[in-house]
Design a protein around this motif. Structure first.
Motif, PDB file in Angstrom:
ATOM      1  N   ARG A 117      29.823  40.842  55.663  1.00 33.25           N
ATOM      2  CA  ARG A 117      29.443  39.699  54.817  1.00 33.25           C
ATOM      3  C   ARG A 117      30.640  38.794  54.501  1.00 33.25           C
ATOM      4  NH1 ARG A 117      26.584  40.741  49.967  1.00 33.25           N
ATOM      5  NH2 ARG A 117      25.503  38.811  50.424  1.00 33.25           N
ATOM      6  N   GLN A 118      31.216  38.216  55.523  1.00 29.86           N
ATOM      7  CA  GLN A 118      32.422  37.400  55.384  1.00 29.86           C
ATOM      8  C   GLN A 118      32.223  36.205  54.439  1.00 29.86           C
ATOM      9  OE1 GLN A 118      35.456  38.244  56.642  1.00 29.86           O
ATOM     10  NE2 GLN A 118      34.468  40.134  57.287  1.00 29.86           N
ATOM     11  N   ASP A 119      31.078  35.547  54.508  1.00 33.17           N
ATOM     12  CA  ASP A 119      30.821  34.407  53.610  1.00 33.17           C
ATOM     13  C   ASP A 119      30.811  34.865  52.151  1.00 33.17           C
ATOM     14  OD1 ASP A 119      30.643  32.675  55.763  1.00 33.17           O
ATOM     15  OD2 ASP A 119      28.450  32.727  55.836  1.00 33.17           O
ATOM     16  N   ALA A 120      30.213  36.012  51.900  1.00 35.68           N
ATOM     17  CA  ALA A 120      30.185  36.551  50.535  1.00 35.68           C
ATOM     18  C   ALA A 120      31.596  36.875  50.064  1.00 35.68           C
ATOM     19  CB  ALA A 120      29.296  37.789  50.466  1.00 35.68           C
ATOM     20  N   HIS A 121      32.416  37.425  50.958  1.00 39.40           N
ATOM     21  CA  HIS A 121      33.791  37.767  50.580  1.00 39.40           C
ATOM     22  C   HIS A 121      34.570  36.519  50.180  1.00 39.40           C
ATOM     23  CE1 HIS A 121      33.379  41.456  53.469  1.00 39.40           C
ATOM     24  NE2 HIS A 121      32.544  41.493  52.454  1.00 39.40           N
ATOM     25  N   ARG A 122      34.412  35.439  50.936  1.00 41.93           N
ATOM     26  CA  ARG A 122      35.081  34.183  50.574  1.00 41.93           C
ATOM     27  C   ARG A 122      34.597  33.699  49.209  1.00 41.93           C
ATOM     28  NH1 ARG A 122      34.802  33.479  55.989  1.00 41.93           N
ATOM     29  NH2 ARG A 122      32.799  32.413  55.997  1.00 41.93           N
ATOM     30  N   PHE A 123      33.299  33.790  48.971  1.00 45.24           N
ATOM     31  CA  PHE A 123      32.723  33.385  47.687  1.00 45.24           C
ATOM     32  C   PHE A 123      33.338  34.192  46.542  1.00 45.24           C
ATOM     33  CE2 PHE A 123      29.397  34.597  44.565  1.00 45.24           C
ATOM     34  CZ  PHE A 123      29.280  33.388  43.894  1.00 45.24           C
ATOM     35  N   TYR A 124      33.375  35.519  46.678  1.00 42.71           N
ATOM     36  CA  TYR A 124      33.907  36.361  45.610  1.00 42.71           C
ATOM     37  C   TYR A 124      35.385  36.070  45.356  1.00 42.71           C
ATOM     38  CZ  TYR A 124      29.629  39.104  46.163  1.00 42.71           C
ATOM     39  OH  TYR A 124      28.333  39.506  46.242  1.00 42.71           O
ATOM     40  N   GLN A 125      36.156  35.915  46.409  1.00 42.30           N
ATOM     41  CA  GLN A 125      37.597  35.733  46.254  1.00 42.30           C
ATOM     42  C   GLN A 125      37.969  34.299  45.871  1.00 42.30           C
ATOM     43  OE1 GLN A 125      38.555  37.730  50.158  1.00 42.30           O
ATOM     44  NE2 GLN A 125      40.159  38.641  48.898  1.00 42.30           N
ATOM     45  N   LYS A 126      37.488  33.334  46.597  1.00 45.65           N
ATOM     46  CA  LYS A 126      37.936  31.955  46.392  1.00 45.65           C
ATOM     47  C   LYS A 126      37.207  31.253  45.247  1.00 45.65           C
ATOM     48  CE  LYS A 126      39.681  31.270  51.037  1.00 45.65           C
ATOM     49  NZ  LYS A 126      40.921  31.907  50.796  1.00 45.65           N
ATOM     50  N   ARG A 127      35.927  31.451  45.157  1.00 41.47           N
ATOM     51  CA  ARG A 127      35.147  30.740  44.141  1.00 41.47           C
ATOM     52  C   ARG A 127      35.110  31.478  42.806  1.00 41.47           C
ATOM     53  NH1 ARG A 127      31.034  26.304  45.008  1.00 41.47           N
ATOM     54  NH2 ARG A 127      30.193  26.086  42.919  1.00 41.47           N
ATOM     55  N   MET A 128      35.040  32.825  42.862  1.00 43.26           N
ATOM     56  CA  MET A 128      34.843  33.591  41.635  1.00 43.26           C
ATOM     57  C   MET A 128      36.109  34.296  41.156  1.00 43.26           C
ATOM     58  SD  MET A 128      31.788  32.738  40.949  1.00 43.26           S
ATOM     59  CE  MET A 128      31.686  33.680  39.452  1.00 43.26           C
ATOM     60  N   GLY A 129      37.189  34.281  41.933  1.00 39.27           N
ATOM     61  CA  GLY A 129      38.455  34.847  41.487  1.00 39.27           C
ATOM     62  C   GLY A 129      38.568  36.358  41.540  1.00 39.27           C
ATOM     63  N   TYR A 130      37.750  37.002  42.369  1.00 36.30           N
ATOM     64  CA  TYR A 130      37.831  38.453  42.529  1.00 36.30           C
ATOM     65  C   TYR A 130      38.974  38.792  43.475  1.00 36.30           C
ATOM     66  CZ  TYR A 130      33.366  39.440  40.232  1.00 36.30           C
ATOM     67  OH  TYR A 130      32.357  39.578  39.317  1.00 36.30           O
ATOM     68  N   SER A 131      39.573  39.953  43.290  1.00 33.50           N
ATOM     69  CA  SER A 131      40.623  40.462  44.168  1.00 33.50           C
ATOM     70  C   SER A 131      40.069  41.606  44.999  1.00 33.50           C
ATOM     71  CB  SER A 131      41.801  40.993  43.347  1.00 33.50           C
ATOM     72  OG  SER A 131      42.340  39.972  42.557  1.00 33.50           O
ATOM     73  N   LYS A 132      40.507  41.682  46.233  1.00 35.12           N
ATOM     74  CA  LYS A 132      40.146  42.820  47.085  1.00 35.12           C
ATOM     75  C   LYS A 132      41.093  43.952  46.726  1.00 35.12           C
ATOM     76  CE  LYS A 132      39.262  41.769  51.310  1.00 35.12           C
ATOM     77  NZ  LYS A 132      39.380  41.445  52.749  1.00 35.12           N
ATOM     78  N   VAL A 133      40.569  45.049  46.133  1.00 36.83           N
ATOM     79  CA  VAL A 133      41.433  46.104  45.610  1.00 36.83           C
ATOM     80  C   VAL A 133      41.268  47.449  46.312  1.00 36.83           C
ATOM     81  CG1 VAL A 133      41.642  45.044  43.329  1.00 36.83           C
ATOM     82  CG2 VAL A 133      39.809  46.681  43.754  1.00 36.83           C
TER      83      VAL A 133
END
Length: 141
Positions: A117-133
């Motif tokens: 789900r690459q589009d979702a990952h961009r949304f979470y990281q870039k738009r919502m400020g989530y970090s991949k941990v």
């Protein structure tokens, strides 16, 4: 636009029409059984965003406590109806979860997302400020 928590079986049934677009492996009866158990056992919450009278997106989440994250909210499910995507509904539902978490004294919100789900990952990281941990690992038994 209005966001409501869904607390009845009838409301959960209505949400299935949207949720099945994410959880394609669940039929309606299996979905209802799991929602009921998750609410009773895991403090699962289901909320929906309505545009007028139409439910266009849903989010399922639950408060948790672990030694790793401390007190946090886990987003289990987040889906927008396929005919209503790219209108900011997912963002509004995540903001709702963030506010709920703050109001109930939880320090963070976490979620997992399928590797594809690459589009979702961009949304979470870039738009919502989530970090991949971390990565999530699963073993079928």
């Amino acid at each position: 636009m209005e966001i409501k928590e869904l607390t009845t079986e009838q409301a959960w049934r209505e949400a299935y029409k949207v949720m099945r677009q994410l959880r394609v492996h669940l039929d309606e009866s299996g979905y209802l059984e799991l929602v009921k158990e998750a609410v009773e056992v895991d403090r699962y919450h289901l909320a929906a965003l309505y545009e007028g009278m139409k439910m266009v997106a849903v989010v399922g989440f639950k408060p948790m406590t672990t030694l790793y994250y401390g007190r946090f909210v886990w987003v289990c499910d987040l889906v927008t109806d396929e005919h209503s995507r790219s209108k900011g509904y997912g963002e509004q539902l995540l903001k709702f979860v963030h506010q709920w978490a703050e109001q109930h004294n939880f320090s963070s919100v976490a979620l997992s997302s399928g590797l594809q789900r690459q589009d979702a990952h961009r949304f979470y990281q870039k738009r919502m400020g989530y970090s991949k941990v971390s990565y999530v690992f699963k073993k079928e038994l």
